[in-house]
Write an enzyme that holds these catalytic residues in place. Structure first.
Site, PDB file in Angstrom:
ATOM      1  N   HIS A 208      -6.060  -6.030  -1.699  1.00 56.45           N
ATOM      2  CA  HIS A 208      -4.891  -5.233  -1.362  1.00 56.45           C
ATOM      3  C   HIS A 208      -3.812  -6.109  -0.721  1.00 56.45           C
ATOM      4  O   HIS A 208      -4.028  -6.731   0.317  1.00 56.45           O
ATOM      5  CB  HIS A 208      -5.356  -4.172  -0.356  1.00 56.45           C
ATOM      6  CG  HIS A 208      -4.664  -2.867  -0.473  1.00 56.45           C
ATOM      7  ND1 HIS A 208      -4.537  -2.175  -1.653  1.00 56.45           N
ATOM      8  CD2 HIS A 208      -4.075  -2.088   0.471  1.00 56.45           C
ATOM      9  CE1 HIS A 208      -3.914  -1.037  -1.439  1.00 56.45           C
ATOM     10  NE2 HIS A 208      -3.614  -0.963  -0.151  1.00 56.45           N
TER      11      HIS A 208
ATOM     12  N   ASP B 156      -8.895  -5.122  -6.228  1.00 56.92           N
ATOM     13  CA  ASP B 156      -8.502  -3.995  -5.392  1.00 56.92           C
ATOM     14  C   ASP B 156      -8.668  -2.665  -6.133  1.00 56.92           C
ATOM     15  O   ASP B 156      -8.017  -2.448  -7.162  1.00 56.92           O
ATOM     16  CB  ASP B 156      -7.042  -4.167  -4.967  1.00 56.92           C
ATOM     17  CG  ASP B 156      -6.555  -3.056  -4.050  1.00 56.92           C
ATOM     18  OD1 ASP B 156      -7.405  -2.349  -3.468  1.00 56.92           O
ATOM     19  OD2 ASP B 156      -5.332  -2.908  -3.922  1.00 56.92           O
TER      20      ASP B 156
ATOM     21  N   SER C  60       0.830  -1.191   0.000  1.00 60.60           N
ATOM     22  CA  SER C  60       0.000   0.000   0.000  1.00 60.60           C
ATOM     23  C   SER C  60       0.876   1.258   0.000  1.00 60.60           C
ATOM     24  O   SER C  60       1.732   1.410  -0.875  1.00 60.60           O
ATOM     25  CB  SER C  60      -0.953  -0.047   1.195  1.00 60.60           C
ATOM     26  OG  SER C  60      -2.002   0.856   1.046  1.00 60.60           O
TER      27      SER C  60
END
Length: 505
Positions: free
Chosen positions: A452, A426, A174
């Site tokens: 994710h 995602d 991320s």
């Protein structure tokens, strides 16, 4: 444990929004950080003195920064060192995800540095806007570089040697995935390669692709149910604001924009973290049987999002975000500062066929002097977000995404030896690099619940799957195929790093 004790004696002696990333990502990391000790490789805190301002030649202030090390799998003395980057949350240990499998395979030590300001690594006692001037990805990257040199030097001292580098590989998911890619870009001499999992390297003002992906990931039936639910909630918000907010357990959200973002994120979470059926199954069933969709969605929000997933309503309350006191929930304010100054990721509804409510942003144009570099005034769908930035942090705070993308390259990042991975479901993958290039391969893991950071975390991701077990992914083979490609790349990088002579022992 015997290996750990032996290594300890030998030496004398560890991943975002914004509402979604990363307020949701931050909350997911918070839940991981407060889980049982079996979900961690280590939770033993270590500290070193970090420079406060890496860009000042005269400011020599320092602060204590927390880090972790895990040596059970380390092949002494020439094994690689895996730097697992902590992101926008308190970092209370090194999670036992797929990185541990890789560490065991390659005989690697695993170290993890807490991001400045988050958790226990705050340079200041209060989080007033003026004290946040040193909170940025640029400063964080220098933190990682300084830590890397500190830890390598410390290791050399323990091994009674000098001027030797072990091979380093950097990992992140991320926002920390973006940091992983950017670290390799800016400090290629300090690392042999980087895994950038679900790495949000593109700063975006009007992130309409985010909402579009939610619609695609949901499928036609669930998408239609979500859209009808949004329409009904919008109507109820007009007719009886208090009642509808109370129904969702969110009466404290006086700002309608905050409430609508909360509802949108509740849906996002199911797809982002690999658990779409917990949302879609009851909602589609309610629509087919003529049950009240708003009630069905409210049950999901209260039972799953606020319940088992554990999000707190105050996360979406601007009054909470204005609090400058250090606390366990400070990550909310801290990440919003980074959003409001660097990356934006403003999730708004597309003009047509949206999932989230169009009452935030798209019905309100705001004229903003954003592109000051070119003296161009642009209409932006940004009123809610920029108003929040101003309300929480004061005048003059806005994200200069052009500067961020120019500095790092966005999806045109010109690095090398970086693997980008993304889950097919995602929504954040549209801020990542999805096109492969010769020295920067990009892999999409395709399955019904691939979200994710699936390559490192498995499916679903809450609660954390030990060692990133992929058996609960709808297509475990798809995950394993990408993991094998990651292994092959790391193997190649380590070989090339050794051959270059930089990492000789």
């Amino acid at each position: 444990m015997k290996v750990s004790l032996l290594l300890s004696l030998f030496f004398l002696i560890f991943i975002s929004h914004y509402y979604g990333i990363i307020i949701v990502e931050s909350r997911m990391l918070h839940l991981m950080n407060h889980g049982s000790s079996s979900k961690y490789l280590t939770k033993q805190e270590l500290w070193f003195n970090q420079t406060l301002d890496h860009f000042s030649p005269i400011d020599h202030r320092q602060f204590e920064q927390r880090y972790y090390e895990f040596l059970d799998y380390f092949r002494v003395p020439d094994g690689p060192i895996f730097l697992k980057i902590c992101g926008e949350s308190s970092c209370n240990g090194i999670p036992n995800d797929y990185t541990s499998v890789l560490a065991k395979k390659f005989g690697a030590a695993v170290v993890s540095l807490e991001h400045r300001y988050y958790g226990k690594s705050s340079p200041f006692k209060t989080l007033a806007t003026g004290n946040l001037k040193y909170l940025s990805s640029k400063q964080a990257l220098f933190d990682l570089a300084v830590f890397r040199e500190y830890y390598q030097g410390s290791l050399n001292t323990k091994l009674n040697r000098s001027n030797v580098d072990n091979p380093w590989i950097v990992f992140g998911v991320s926002y920390s995935g973006a940091l992983s890619a950017w670290f390799r870009l800016k400090f290629p001499h300090l690392t042999c390669g980087s895994l950038a999992s679900s790495a949000v390297v593109l700063a975006v003002y009007n992130f309409t692709d985010f909402d579009k992906q939610i619609g695609e990931s949901a499928g036609p039936d669930c998408k239609a149910a979500l859209q009808e639910t949004t329409k009904l909630v919008d109507e109820k918000l007009v007719s009886d604001r208090t009642a509808v907010k109370t129904l969702f357990g969110a009466a404290e959200l006086k700002n309608d924009g905050d409430f609508l973002y909360f509802l949108a994120d509740a849906a996002v979470t199911a797809f982002q973290y690999g658990n779409p059926d917990v949302l879609c199954t009851p909602l589609v069933e309610a629509k087919k049987t003529g049950k009240n969709l708003v009630d069905a969605y409210a049950s999901y929000v209260k039972d799953y999002y606020l319940g088992s997933f554990g999000v707190g309503i105050q996360t979406y309350n601007q009054q909470h975000l204005k609090s400058t006191a250090l606390s366990e929930d400070s990550a909310d304010r801290l990440w919003w500062f980074q959003v409001c100054t660097e990356v934006a990721y403003f999730q708004i509804a597309p003009l047509n066929d949206s999932i989230r409510s169009s009452k935030v942003d798209t019905r309100h144009f705001c004229l903003s002097l954003i592109h000051t570099r070119n003296l161009i005034l642009l209409f932006q769908f940004c009123r809610y977000h920029l108003d929040l930035c101003k309300n929480v942090f004061g005048e003059g705070i806005y994200p200069d995404v052009d500067a961020t993308n120019i500095y790092y390259g966005g999806t045109k990042i010109a690095g090398s030896k970086i693997v980008f991975t993304n889950g097919s479901q995602d929504p954040w993958r549209h801020a990542s690099k999805q096109t492969s290039s010769p020295d920067m391969p990009s892999y999409i893991i395709s399955c019904h619940n691939c979200g994710h950071g699936t390559d490192l975390r498995g499916c679903p991701q809450a609660p954390l799957s030990l060692e990133g077990n992929a058996q609960n992914c709808s297509s475990p083979d798809a995950v394993q195929k990408v993991r094998q490609q990651i292994i092959e790349n790391i193997d190649l990088w380590l070989s090339e790093c050794q051959d270059s002579g930089r990492s000789y022992i």
